[in-house]
Scaffold this motif. Structure first.
Motif, short mmCIF file in Angstrom:
data_model
loop_
_atom_site.label_atom_id
_atom_site.label_comp_id
_atom_site.label_asym_id
_atom_site.label_seq_id
_atom_site.Cartn_x
_atom_site.Cartn_y
_atom_site.Cartn_z
N GLN A 250 -2.71 3.38 -9.46
CA GLN A 250 -2.03 3.00 -8.22
C GLN A 250 -3.02 2.56 -7.15
O GLN A 250 -2.73 1.65 -6.37
N ALA B 135 3.55 10.56 -8.94
CA ALA B 135 3.12 10.72 -10.33
C ALA B 135 2.10 11.83 -10.49
O ALA B 135 1.65 12.09 -11.60
N MET C 132 -3.42 -1.01 -5.32
CA MET C 132 -3.39 -1.04 -3.86
C MET C 132 -4.56 -1.84 -3.29
O MET C 132 -4.47 -2.42 -2.22
N ILE D 254 0.84 -1.20 0.00
CA ILE D 254 0.00 0.00 0.00
C ILE D 254 0.87 1.25 0.00
O ILE D 254 0.64 2.20 -0.74
N TYR E 236 2.49 1.72 -3.53
CA TYR E 236 1.60 2.28 -4.56
C TYR E 236 1.13 3.68 -4.17
O TYR E 236 0.94 4.52 -5.05
N GLY E 237 0.95 3.90 -2.89
CA GLY E 237 0.57 5.24 -2.46
C GLY E 237 1.64 6.26 -2.82
O GLY E 237 1.36 7.32 -3.38
N SER F 259 3.88 5.88 -5.12
CA SER F 259 3.92 6.00 -6.59
C SER F 259 2.87 6.99 -7.06
O SER F 259 3.13 7.78 -7.98
N TYR F 260 1.69 6.94 -6.44
CA TYR F 260 0.64 7.87 -6.83
C TYR F 260 1.06 9.31 -6.53
O TYR F 260 0.95 10.20 -7.38
#
Lengths: 457, 430
Positions: B396, A246, B400, A236, A239-240, A242-243
């Protein structure tokens, strides 16, 4: 699983050196006899034998003690690495084609391949023998300490959780979250130097603590297994981040399409400790403070005692009136804070020119090995992290100058931990005497044998 | 925890209350999840129809594609989920536990609703066959890893080294299959590699009684180091001979693959997938219906008692661990003889840790663990499917999602999971 973290090793604390070296065997032997009986047996053994048993006994202790085992483990691991290097080296393979006509060539090729690799490792990790002056020659050592800096903090975090019976695999996630928070303060807030840096550090440490605290809270309230939750939180966080990286306006550098942050402001960066020649930064001092803090916490504070009690035996801790869920949450908070410190030193000390989602650099997982090698004790973690930092620094030099892939370092590191964890194996390989209680630790049979021997003596 | 209905009338009040508290978690979790989904629909309504494609062209009877109004379908699904939640609360009031079927029904309803919402207004469609088939493919290594993990823990050895076993299996399968041009040899090599890692694990944990978590973690690092080192030193220079595998092709099972909707997805797969279909029930049967399984579980729960009745604890642990390692090895082979045709550094990418999570999520039961592994496979596959239809959520967050769901599920449904009693304990014969 949670009931048997590596913290079962009652004697893994550096604070009690007076214990007889036989306890070294007990350190990884969960079922070994209690230290008290071991000591009694040691005395029993000392009282038997020839007229003046002191010197043979002292020698026996020396070669069966933990230091001999540690050195033996390192020797074995280096040997294993050498075999790998020799087997895959081009020159060695060519020379071995005519091994029986000229064996010397093969041996020479092995020597230069292995010797060259380890010489390069040393040159990159400790002392550059090719440098002109001492100030330049010491640079690799400073590099090693720089690489060790986040490992120390992260290793402490994992070790602390181990001591409370929790397995924190979530180092990666905690480091990433901390890096995001510290980085955001580092480039987005304006403040003068020490204040700005401290603010960013606090943000990072708090973020790491909260992230790990989720796992602790879930474990305490619902019983969700911390291994699952921390692994999931890793993804999590990844990806968090990464968000955030980006998305323009959040962490992404303005005017760039790359998922990277802008550079940290100068007022947030941890300054170099020894001038611009070396990249060792102030973070090293902070992690040394963390080592002292964790030592104090574990060995001198009530909270640390609670952690250890819960780790040894949660049922007994509860009966003794300790609040086990509360201890679970607190230990994860502190552990996450330490991993957050690791993330902070990465962002404010190591990679100050802006970072991507790979800022954790595998430290979260290396930290597990560091904590295990350091036997979950603060000073042990310090030593283990410096060793691993040295391997990291030396490994890249070895790869660059000798063409030996840096992964050999992983092999040697893991072999060291593996062998150190199994003293009987190392003793067997080097024909070191096995300490008495270990053999007789199998039960009444051994003791009966000993008694018989005593009677016959 | 599961004996909810049988609280005697004369039992102390606090005992009854304790049971209630434990069992209320599932309905509450249902309500929370349903509520969150309804909130999503309210806050972010979407226009248009959603296309579901059921046929892939090879079945006997192909169903027509369905275009459903997105928001309406989503709300209908929410209503179904609410009904399931209400049913769960009714059961709770009656003092009964929530069956697994109800959980699956809720998950399915919310999933269809979510897909309908996400795909609303898109010109691309959801292929049900692709959703299911892709999930199974992604789940194969995790299922094998979880099976091996379950067997290991049931016999009393915590296996953190699943990742290492998968990686070693993938590596050896790549080399063996490339050298012999036979994927079968590759799988055999992978089984041996997995068992070899298990042997080292056994040597240190059973014979030398080192802490099992330590050995597992370290073996992962060791295998990553070894395979990456050999990859750079040996496989990259000799890629043509050593890292170019012959792969298993898909094999259609005659009748079953013609079943509408799911036939091609489930039964037009490679041999390893069929092996997985067989392995899960086989492991369950062996573990719970055979003498071997009884002994295995006895050793994992109470080694002393097992030893007392004459079961040789270390030998049982070694043998079982080797079998478990071999099973995980098959999962590793999947990477290099089914998925892609060459080995890459750290190509398992944490699947072993996901398998470890599946073991715990599945409460150390082979079937449940395999289902958990399938869930992870499905979740990873979902992201691909959603990016095809152009979902309104940043990718993303899609990526997740499975991990968030897992945390919710572990916290809400599974709760305090109890490992086999002697798992992680080295055994010293008295």
């Amino acid at each position: 699983m949670s009931t048997t973290g590596p913290d079962d090793r009652r004697t893994g604390r550096p604070a009690d050196p007076p214990q007889p070296p036989q306890d070294a065997a007990g350190e990884v032997e969960v079922d070994a006899a209690t230290p008290g009986t071991e000591r009694a047996r040691g005395l029993e053994r000392a009282s038997q034998g020839p007229a003046d048993p002191r010197w043979p006994d002292a020698f026996a202790r020396m070669v069966s003690g933990s230091w001999a085992v540690s050195i033996g483990a390192v020797v074995l691991a280096v040997l294993g690495g050498s075999i790998m290097i020799a087997l895959t080296d081009e020159a060695v393979r060519e020379a071995s084609a005519y091994f029986f006509s000229r064996p010397g060539d093969t041996l020479g090729a092995i020597g230069s391949a292995v010797g060259g690799a380890y010489a390069a490792l040393f040159r990159g990790a400790v002392w550059d023998v090719r440098a002109d002056d001492a100030a330049t020659a010491i640079r690799p050592l400073m590099n090693s300490l720089t690489y060790a800096t986040p490992l120390i903090a992260a290793g402490l975090g994992v070790a602390l959780a181990f001591r409370a019976g929790l397995f924190n695999i979530g180092g990666q996630g905690q480091i990433l979250v901390a890096a995001a928070a510290a980085g955001w303060v580092g480039f987005g807030v304006d403040a003068p130097w020490p204040l700005h840096m401290l603010l960013a550090m606090v943000a990072g440490i708090a973020a790491g603590a909260l992230w790990a605290g989720i796992a602790g809270l879930l474990k305490a309230t619902t019983g969700a297994h911390e291994v699952i939750v921390t692994i999931m939180l890793n993804y999590i966080a990844f990806y968090g981040l990464s968000y955030l990286l980006a998305t323009p306006g959040l962490l992404q550098a303005p005017g760039s399409a790359n998922p990277r942050t802008p550079a940290m402001q100068d007022s947030a960066i941890m300054p170099d400790l020894l001038g611009p020649r070396y990249n060792l930064h102030l973070g090293f001092v902070f992690v040394l403070i963390a080592v002292a803090f964790v030592w104090w916490l574990l060995n001198r504070s009530t909270l640390g005692f609670t952690f250890r009690a819960v780790g040894e035996n949660p049922a007994a801790a509860r009966v003794a009136g300790m609040d086990v869920p509360r201890a679970t949450v607190s230990v994860m908070l502190v552990a996450g804070g330490l991993l957050g410190l690791a993330g902070t030193t990465q962002v404010l000390g190591q990679v100050t020119t802006g970072f991507g989602s790979d800022i954790d650099a595998g430290i979260g997982f290396d930290a597990i090995t560091v904590a295990l090698l350091g036997r979950s004790a603060p000073l042990g973690v310090l030593a283990a992290a410096i060793l691993f930092g040295a391997f990291k620094a030396g490994g890249s030099v070895m790869q660059a100058s000798e063409g030996v892939p840096i992964e050999i370092v992983l092999v040697v590191q893991s072999l060291i931990v593996l062998f150190i964890a199994a003293p009987p194996l190392v003793r067997a390989v080097f024909r070191l005497p096995q300490p008495g209680p270990r053999q007789s630790g199998r039960g009444a049979g051994g003791r009966a044998r000993r008694t018989r021997k005593e009677v016959s003596a | 925890m599961s004996t909810v209905a049988t609280v005697p009338a004369g039992a102390p009040a606090d005992a009854a209350r304790h049971v209630r508290v434990v069992s209320r978690k599932a309905p509450v979790a249902f309500a929370v999840v349903t509520g969150l989904f309804a909130l999503l629909l309210l806050l972010a309504p979407r226009e248009g129809d959603t296309l579901f494609r059921f046929s892939s062209g090879t079945e006997v009877l192909s169903l027509p594609d369905a275009a459903v109004p997105g928001m309406v379908t989503a709300w209908v699904c929410t209503a179904i989920a609410a009904a399931v939640t209400a049913a769960a609360f009714t059961l709770l009031a009656a003092g009964r536990r929530v069956p697994l079927v109800l959980t699956l029904a809720l998950a399915l309803a919310l999933l269809v609703g979510f897909l309908a919402w996400a795909g609303a207004g898109s010109s691309r469609d959801f292929s049900v066959a692709r959703l299911v088939g892709g999930s199974i493919l992604l789940a194969v290594p995790i299922v094998f890893g979880a099976l091996g993990g379950v067997i290991g823990e049931r016999v009393g050895v915590v296996n953190i080294a699943i990742e290492g076993q998968l990686l070693a299996g993938a590596f050896c399968a790549a080399v063996a299959s490339s050298l012999t041009n036979s994927p079968v040899v590759g799988v055999v090599a992978a089984v041996l590699a997995g068992a070899l890692v298990a042997l080292v694990l056994g040597l240190f944990t059973i014979t030398y009684r080192v802490n099992q978590v330590i050995v597992g973690v370290v073996l992962n690092v060791l295998v990553i180091g070894l395979t990456s080192f050999l990859y750079t030193q040996v496989l990259v220079p000799g890629a043509a001979e050593l890292n170019q595998t012959e792969r298993f092709g898909p094999v259609a099972i005659p009748v079953l693959s013609a079943v509408p909707v799911l036939g091609p997805a489930l039964f037009e797969q490679s041999v390893l997938v069929y092996l997985m279909y067989l392995a899960v029930p086989a492991v369950w049967f062996a573990m719970f219906r055979t003498r071997w399984g009884l002994r295995l579980r006895a050793v994992g729960e109470h080694p002393k008692a097992a030893d007392t009745v004459g079961i040789k604890v270390p030998r049982t642990r070694y043998r079982t661990l080797l079998i478990a390692g071999g099973i995980v090895g098959i999962g590793g082979a999947f990477y290099t003889v089914v998925s892609v045709s060459s080995f890459g550094e750290e190509m398992t990418a944490g699947a072993g840790f996901i398998a470890l999570a599946a073991v715990i999520f599945g409460k150390w039961d082979p079937v449940r663990a395999a289902l958990a592994a399938l869930l992870f496979g499905f979740a990873s596959n979902l992201e691909g499917a959603l990016s095809v239809v152009g979902a309104p959520v940043p990718s993303q967050f899609m990526l997740m999602l499975p991990y968030v769901v897992t945390i919710l599920a572990v916290a809400g449904l599974v709760g305090r999971s109890r490992p086999p009693a002697a798992s992680g304990e080295p055994y010293t014969k008295e």
